[in-house]
Structures are given as structure tokens and as C-alpha cells.
Design an enzyme around this catalytic site. Structure first.
Site, PDB file in Angstrom:
ATOM      1  N   LYS A   1      51.761  33.529  68.922  1.00 34.60           N
ATOM      2  CA  LYS A   1      52.608  32.995  68.273  1.00 34.60           C
ATOM      3  C   LYS A   1      52.382  32.770  66.899  1.00 34.60           C
ATOM      4  O   LYS A   1      53.210  32.663  66.142  1.00 34.60           O
ATOM      5  CB  LYS A   1      52.806  31.399  68.744  1.00 34.60           C
ATOM      6  CG  LYS A   1      51.352  30.639  68.642  1.00 34.60           C
ATOM      7  CD  LYS A   1      51.638  29.168  69.267  1.00 34.60           C
ATOM      8  CE  LYS A   1      50.418  28.479  69.277  1.00 34.60           C
ATOM      9  NZ  LYS A   1      49.849  28.201  67.727  1.00 34.60           N
ATOM     10  N   THR A   2      50.857  32.598  66.484  1.00 36.90           N
ATOM     11  CA  THR A   2      50.604  32.555  65.191  1.00 36.90           C
ATOM     12  C   THR A   2      51.198  33.846  64.351  1.00 36.90           C
ATOM     13  O   THR A   2      51.658  33.892  63.359  1.00 36.90           O
ATOM     14  CB  THR A   2      49.054  32.299  64.997  1.00 36.90           C
ATOM     15  OG1 THR A   2      49.002  31.207  65.579  1.00 36.90           O
ATOM     16  CG2 THR A   2      48.976  32.201  63.276  1.00 36.90           C
TER      17      THR A   2
ATOM     18  N   ASP B   1      54.325  24.837  63.484  1.00 34.23           N
ATOM     19  CA  ASP B   1      53.497  25.281  64.686  1.00 34.23           C
ATOM     20  C   ASP B   1      53.047  24.251  65.452  1.00 34.23           C
ATOM     21  O   ASP B   1      53.072  23.075  65.010  1.00 34.23           O
ATOM     22  CB  ASP B   1      52.402  26.029  64.138  1.00 34.23           C
ATOM     23  CG  ASP B   1      51.536  26.896  65.127  1.00 34.23           C
ATOM     24  OD1 ASP B   1      52.233  27.181  66.355  1.00 34.23           O
ATOM     25  OD2 ASP B   1      50.583  27.485  64.679  1.00 34.23           O
ATOM     26  N   GLU B   2      52.990  24.462  66.768  1.00 32.96           N
ATOM     27  CA  GLU B   2      52.289  23.649  67.664  1.00 32.96           C
ATOM     28  C   GLU B   2      53.387  22.372  67.782  1.00 32.96           C
ATOM     29  O   GLU B   2      52.808  21.259  67.929  1.00 32.96           O
ATOM     30  CB  GLU B   2      50.803  23.293  67.449  1.00 32.96           C
ATOM     31  CG  GLU B   2      49.713  24.129  67.359  1.00 32.96           C
ATOM     32  CD  GLU B   2      49.694  24.780  68.792  1.00 32.96           C
ATOM     33  OE1 GLU B   2      50.201  24.300  69.650  1.00 32.96           O
ATOM     34  OE2 GLU B   2      48.637  25.571  68.776  1.00 32.96           O
TER      35      GLU B   2
ATOM     36  N   GLN C   1      51.826  22.759  77.026  1.00 34.29           N
ATOM     37  CA  GLN C   1      50.624  22.461  76.494  1.00 34.29           C
ATOM     38  C   GLN C   1      50.567  21.174  75.750  1.00 34.29           C
ATOM     39  O   GLN C   1      49.838  20.897  74.901  1.00 34.29           O
ATOM     40  CB  GLN C   1      49.967  23.693  75.569  1.00 34.29           C
ATOM     41  CG  GLN C   1      49.808  24.792  76.372  1.00 34.29           C
ATOM     42  CD  GLN C   1      49.107  25.914  75.473  1.00 34.29           C
ATOM     43  OE1 GLN C   1      47.937  26.008  74.972  1.00 34.29           O
ATOM     44  NE2 GLN C   1      49.776  27.085  75.404  1.00 34.29           N
TER      45      GLN C   1
ATOM     46  N   ARG D   1      42.241  28.604  78.939  1.00 37.90           N
ATOM     47  CA  ARG D   1      41.246  29.030  78.077  1.00 37.90           C
ATOM     48  C   ARG D   1      40.341  30.159  78.417  1.00 37.90           C
ATOM     49  O   ARG D   1      39.669  30.618  77.581  1.00 37.90           O
ATOM     50  CB  ARG D   1      40.159  27.776  77.780  1.00 37.90           C
ATOM     51  CG  ARG D   1      40.859  26.388  77.252  1.00 37.90           C
ATOM     52  CD  ARG D   1      41.800  26.505  76.144  1.00 37.90           C
ATOM     53  NE  ARG D   1      43.312  26.722  76.572  1.00 37.90           N
ATOM     54  CZ  ARG D   1      44.065  27.142  76.021  1.00 37.90           C
ATOM     55  NH1 ARG D   1      43.743  27.780  74.597  1.00 37.90           N
ATOM     56  NH2 ARG D   1      45.449  27.312  76.142  1.00 37.90           N
TER      57      ARG D   1
END
Length: 680
Positions: A33-34, A219-220, A250, A608
Site C-alpha cells: 500500500k505504501t 494512510d492507515e 486491521q 506479521r
């Protein structure tokens, strides 16, 4: 012109090539995504759809903001990236308040208080409030309620007053805000709420920022609260050229005000929204991703998406049921040790993720026994050490003399000779005239109740402030700070105090490191004029938003951390440990009916892991002196058996039983005894 879609998959390209209007990018775990967010920003500027200074991109930590800026700089240039506003939400709030804070009564040199100062302020309010029972209550509870109110965009005037408890909180909240304004200080929640109030109440100021920022990226987005959602809506209007990136699966921060509904309802809030799903995971193996997806898809409210792993099948998800809590922890330590010796995974490739900090003791103990190096994420921050808090109080006071909490610390360490009775007289004088304690000090000659000796002490203190205010203004800051610590006797005081804990060198090293940090700041901003306010702003944001990322990058052993802290990180090997139904899902979540968020937290922990994932829990535990059977976390049974190394709760039982049967057979053959005799 570079090709900004090179190497991207189809959905990533679609997001990067989006030009106008609202865009929601649902980005599954490990889906890049980044990269997509920064590629789109670089393309918009390179194609001259907007100027660099018309770009606003915000995220939640300094580490993420720094990474964003570095990636944009690599795609364009450092000069172009510097012209953009690429920051955290709180840093953006500081910018707005420094520029337009006067609209809510703030001067440009306001201070930002930390959590300890917030609690100290609330304690003083509660002691003086005179409300029955209030002074005996926990100020942390009031701090939490006030923080949640601010994150929900509720100021004291709009906070509920339905019952006596509400009215009590409202009274404390109102006093707290009044004191902050009087001292020209703000807390971290104010860095969001106050800019929102300014933009809402001042159309001209709002229009200035709307015209400044033509393209907004967040973002997020699943971690945004009500205030951040409103800020995003205000700033992006009327063009609504807003791109939000995140994953509702998330969303794990409702306890600090985040509203996962913000990302779920985004298409309804912004008409004409384009939705792109990044559904390819480049981090984890198929077994891990499909096992994790099977858990999170049980949630009632979520955006439907299926994440596809592109890194191969990998090993099944492994699990272990310990005999008890110590056996579980010992097995984990032994497994890590064996991996380190006999596989390509080193100790530093492993992470142990737990539901709470309080669970860490037994895992630390067994890692020590096994000789496995480890580090605990969340140890005391450098900026939480007493001597560093002393130095920060000095700097805050010389940047803003109306910051009374900082002034109190400066007066105390080392003692400047101004007595408590004198300060009480000054405080009463200030309260009657609605001025700060520093302003009252400047008029101390008007007060007959103060002795001649005390008048002299006050004059000396004011002279010290005026002298070093000029030195800090002229610079260098680092030299002025060292001279100040020498002249006030602080360094001598620290040496004396340090002898009591037999560690004077460590405290002195911390002071040197702090001064070195000021020197580094001066070098970083040497092209501009480094200022005390600028340094304090940078320190305040970093110490608030970041979670010891530096220690996590030190590569010194196994990482122990909570599931919440693990978000955004990845490790080759992950242990989700202590999966006891009494801890996961948390009793509070069950009580509040918030099982969905606990399931998302479990999903975050699973994703993770890149290569191997272990799920462990004890079979029994000691509770109030008695042994109890442990019921495993119910989420374990939501993982399909096809992704596990055996059925939950049965595999190890069968293996142990088989071992005992084989052992007893060997004894019988060897010694001609019965199993019972062999057991004895």
C-alpha cells in the site's frame, strides 16, 4: 518521464493512475500500500497535475511519514519532496496551530505537554475541585475519558451532562482546558481538536487550507478517529481529491478513539468514490494468509475481500499445547534455540506476540534459561528518564515562560530558593488577575507579604530567564543549554543525586546524549534558523507517536511485544503465545460486545509472520493458588485444519500418549516389568 506503473499488478496500477475524485484503496496485509500511495503522489506531480506544495499526505507515526517522504524523494527529488506536506496528523495539527492558533487564543510559542504533565494537571484540579470523593479517584481515568471526548470532537460545552458522574467529568474537563489555555499549553489530543475547531469556526482560514492542498492522501485510514475524519472531509472539500488507504480487517485501536467505520462507510460519505482492492500479499505464505483470512472473515461487519498470497505455500501453521504456562514458554525458548542452531532462522528473526505486557515475565525467564538473546519492545523511553524530563522542562520554560508545570520543575531541580509560601502568594495574585505565574513574578514588587530575601530570589530567577532567553535566541542552542545547566548548578545536583543510585555515569551520559541531540537538530536545520520551539516540537511529536522503532531495528535477539505494538511490523517467524481464553479475547471486549476487534487483533498477529507461524497455549495454569484447566482461545478453532499441523488441542496429547506407551513397552521388554512398576 518515468513509468510509475512499472512492476505493479493490475489493481495497484488502477490506484496509481486514478486522477480526480475520492479514491478508497482497501489494502490487505502485505499488499504494497505504501508503494502505491507514494507512486501516485509522484505521478501527480511529475505529470504536473498539481504543484508539489499542493500535496498533503498524512499517516500516524514519524517512522511511516519519514518512509513516505524518502520514497517520494527517490521517485522525484529531495527538493520536490521537501515542498510537500508529508507528515503525521499531529504534526499537521501543530503546523495549523503555529500558523493560525491565535484564532483559539494560542500564541505561536505555545508548549505541548506530555502524559505525565497531563496527569499532574488533572491531579491538582481534582485536589482543588471540592467535589465529594473526587480527590480520591484515579486521575488516569479522567485523562482517558477526556482524551476519548476530544478524539470524538467533544469539547466541554458539548460533553454530556446526563448524570452526576458526567457532570463531574465535565467540571474537571472544563477546568483542565482553562488551565491549559492560561498556561499557553496544549495536550496531544488538542493538536487535532483545536485545528478542527479553528477550521470549522473560521471560513477564511478553512478556505486558505482548502486552496493550499489540492490532493490529499491518508494512510492507515482504519485508524482515524472522529476528529481526523472531519478534518479530512473539511480539507478535501469541494474537489474531494482525497485518497485513503487502509484495511478494515486491521482496525484495532477503538480503545483510543479510532473508528473502523470511517473506512467502511467512506464510499457512502464521498459520492462518486472509486474503490480499489489490493488483494495480493507479498509478505506471507499461502498457509498463513488463508488461515488468517478464515478467522477474520467471521466478523459481522467488514469489506468483503480475499487476499491471495504470492510467496508460495510454505509450512502449515504450527501449534503447541504446553502442560502448563512454564512448559509452553520453555517449549518456545527451546524451539527458537533449535531454529537458531539448525535452520536459516536466527534468533533475531523471531518475535513472540502477547495480548498484554503483564504476560511477558515467564517468556523472558525461559529465554534467559535457554541462553536466547531477546529484547522487550516498550522498555522505558529515553525521554521518560528523570534527568531528560528535567532538561525538557528547562527548555520548555525558556521557550514559553507561561508553562507553569515546567516552571515548577525548574524551580525545584535544583532548588532556586523561592519558598512554597512565596509561590502561594504569587499564585493567589495570579489567580485573582487571571494571569500566569510568570506574569505575577514580574509584578512581585507589589506584594508586601513577600520578604526582602524572597524578592531577591525572584529577581535572580527573572534575571536568569532573561539572560538565557537571549542566549537561546542567538544560539547555538546546544552551547546555551550546557551553560545553563552549569550556571544553575544542575550538573552538580545531578552528580550528587546520581551517587544515591550508584550510577552517576549513566545519568551524565544521558545528559550528553540529550545535548548531542540538540546539536543534531541544529545541523539538520542549519539552512534555516534552529529555534528552541522547533526543537521541542520535533521532540514532542517523536516521543508521543513512535513506539521504540529504533530499538526494534537493533537486531539483537528475539522481540517480545504486545499484539497491538506489532501492527505494521513483520518477522520471518512469529509465535502468538499465551492463547488462553481468559486473555484472548479480552474479558473487557467480551463485556463490551467487541469480539470483532479482538478477532482483527488476532488476524494482525497472524499476518506479521512471513515464513513460519506458531500458535501456543498452556493446558493448565495456576490461578489463586489452584491449578485450572485452560480453555484455548476460540479463534484457534476458526482456522481450517488444512492450514494447521494437526487438530487444535489433540496433536500434542496424542504424541505424549504415544511416547508413554512406547516407553512402557520398552521398559517391559528390557526389564520384564509392568507399566505400573516402570512408572514407579
Amino acid at each position: 518521464m518515468p513509468d510509475f506503473t512499472k512492476g505493479l499488478n493490475g489493481n495497484q496500477k488502477k490506484a496509481v493512475l486514478h486522477n480526480e475524485g475520492p479514491l478508497l484503496v482497501l489494502a490487505g496485509a502485505g499488499s504494497g500500500k505504501t508503494r502505491v500511495l507514494t507512486m501516485r503522489i509522484a505521478r501527480l506531480v511529475s505529470e504536473k497535475r498539481c504543484k508539489p506544495e499542493e500535496i498533503l499526505a498524512v499517516t500516524f507515526t514519524n517512522k511511516a511519514a519519514k518512509e513516505m517522504k524518502e520514497r517520494v524523494a527517490d521517485l522525484t527529488s529531495a527538493k520536490v519532496a521537501d515542498q510537500m506536506t508529508l507528515s503525521t496528523f499531529h504534526s499537521l495539527g501543530v503546523r495549523i496551530l503555529r500558523e493560525d492558533g491565535e484564532a483559539c487564543g494560542l500564541k505561536k510559542n505555545f508548549s505541548i505537554i506530555d502524559e505525565h504533565e497531563k496527569i499532574a494537571t488533572l491531579k491538582s484540579i481534582m485536589r482543588a475541585a471540592g467535589v465529594r470523593g473526587l480527590k480520591d479517584q484515579d486521575p488516569q481515568e479522567f485523562a482517558t475519558v477526556i482524551s476519548l471526548a476530544k478524539n470524538s470532537s467533544l469539547d466541554p460545552s458539548s460533553y454530556k451532562k446526563e448524570n452526576p458522574d458526567d457532570r463531574k467529568i465535565n467540571r474537571v474537563y472544563n477546568s483542565y482546558n482553562s488551565i491549559l489555555l492560561k498556561r499557553q499549553t496544549v495536550d496531544f489530543d488538542d493538536l487535532l481538536l483545536l485545528p478542527l475547531q479553528i477550521l470549522t469556526s473560521n471560513p477564511n482560514i478553512l478556505r486558505k487550507y482548502q486552496e493550499r492542498y489540492k490532493y490529499i492522501s491518508i494512510d492507515e485510514f482504519q485508524d482515524t478517529n472522529a476528529v481526523q475524519m472531519k478534518l479530512a472531509s473539511l480539507l478535501s472539500f469541494p474537489g474531494n481529491n482525497i485518497m485513503v488507504v487502509g484495511d478494515d480487517d486491521q482496525g484495532i485501536y477503538s480503545w483510543r478513539g479510532a473508528e473502523v467505520e470511517n473506512i467502511i462507510s467512506f464510499p457512502e460519505r464521498f459520492n462518486g468514490c472509486t474503490t480499489v482492492i489490493l488483494d495480493q500479499n507479498y509478505r506471507s505464505t499461502r498457509q498463513i494468509i488463508e488461515g488468517a483470512h478464515a478467522v477474520v472473515e467471521k466478523n459481522r461487519i467488514r469489506k468483503q475481500k480475499k487476499i491471495i498470497a504470492v510467496s508460495g505455500d510454505g509450512d502449515p501453521i504450527m501449534h503447541y499445547k504446553g502442560d502448563d504456562e512454564e512448559d509452553e514458554a520453555a517449549w518456545i525458548a527451546s524451539t527458537i534455540s533449535e531454529n537458531d542452531k539448525h535452520t536459516s532462522f536466527r534468533a533475531s528473526d523471531h518475535a513472540i506476540l502477547l495480548r498484554t505486557n503483564a504476560m511477558m515475565r515467564r517468556y523472558e525467564l525461559e529465554l534467559r534459561r535457554a541462553g536466547v538473546p531477546y529484547r522487550v519492545s516498550g522498555a522505558m523511553s529515553f525521554f521518560e528518564r528523570k534527568e531528560i524530563k528535567d532538561l525538557l522542562a528547562y527548555l520548555r520554560f525558556f521557550a514559553n515562560p507561561h508553562d507553569e508545570l515546567s516552571m515548577a520543575r525548574v524551580l525545584k531541580v535544583p532548588n532556586k530558593g523561592i519558598t512554597p509560601s512565596t509561590l502561594e502568594v504569587l499564585d493567589d495574585f495570579a489567580a485573582l488577575r487571571k494571569m500566569s505565574l510568570y506574569d505575577a513574578m514580574q509584578r512581585h514588587s507589589e506584594l508586601d507579604k513577600i520578604s526582602t530575601e524572597q524578592h531577591g530570589k525572584i529577581d535572580s530567577f527573572l534575571s536568569l530567564f532573561q539572560n538565557y532567553s537571549l542566549k537561546f535566541e542567538k544560539g547555538p542552542l546546544s552551547i546555551a543549554l550546557r551553560e545553563l545547566l552549569t550556571e544553575t548548578g544542575y550538573l552538580e545536583h545531578l552528580t550528587r543525586a546520581s551517587k544515591e543510585d550508584n550510577n552517576p555515569e549513566k545519568r551524565t551520559e544521558n545528559i550528553d546524549e540529550m545535548i548531542h541531540g540538540v546539536e543534531t537538530y541544529e545541523q539538520k536545520f542549519r539552512s534555516k534558523k534552529p529555534t528552541l520551539a522547533g526543537y521541542l516540537q520535533e521532540i514532542a511529536i517523536i516521543s508521543s507517536e513512535d513506539n521504540d522503532e529504533e530499538s526494534l531495528s537493533s537486531n539483537k535477539g528475539v522481540v517480545l511485544m504486545t499484539l497491538h505494538k506489532s501492527k505494521g511490523l513483520e518477522f520471518p517467524v512469529v509465535f502468538l503465545a499465551g492463547l488462553d481464553k481468559d486473555y484472548m479475547p479480552s474479558p473487557k471486549a467480551i463485556q463490551e460486545g467487541n469480539i470483532d476487534e479482538e478477532r482483527r487483533l488476532f488476524y494482525v498477529g497472524m499476518t506479521r509472520a512471513r515464513k513460519r507461524l506458531y500458535l501456543t497455549y498452556p493446558g493448565t495454569k495456576i490461578f489463586r493458588g489452584k491449578q485450572r484447566t485452560v480453555t484455548p482461545c476460540p479463534f484457534l478453532r476458526e482456522i481450517p485444519e488444512e492450514h494447521l499441523d494437526g487438530k487444535i488441542g489433540e496433536k500434542q496429547d496424542e504424541e505424549k500418549q504415544q511416547f508413554l506407551e512406547n516407553f512402557f513397552k520398552e521398559m517391559k521388554v528390557k526389564f520384564g516389568t509392568t507399566a505400573e512398576t516402570a512408572d514407579n
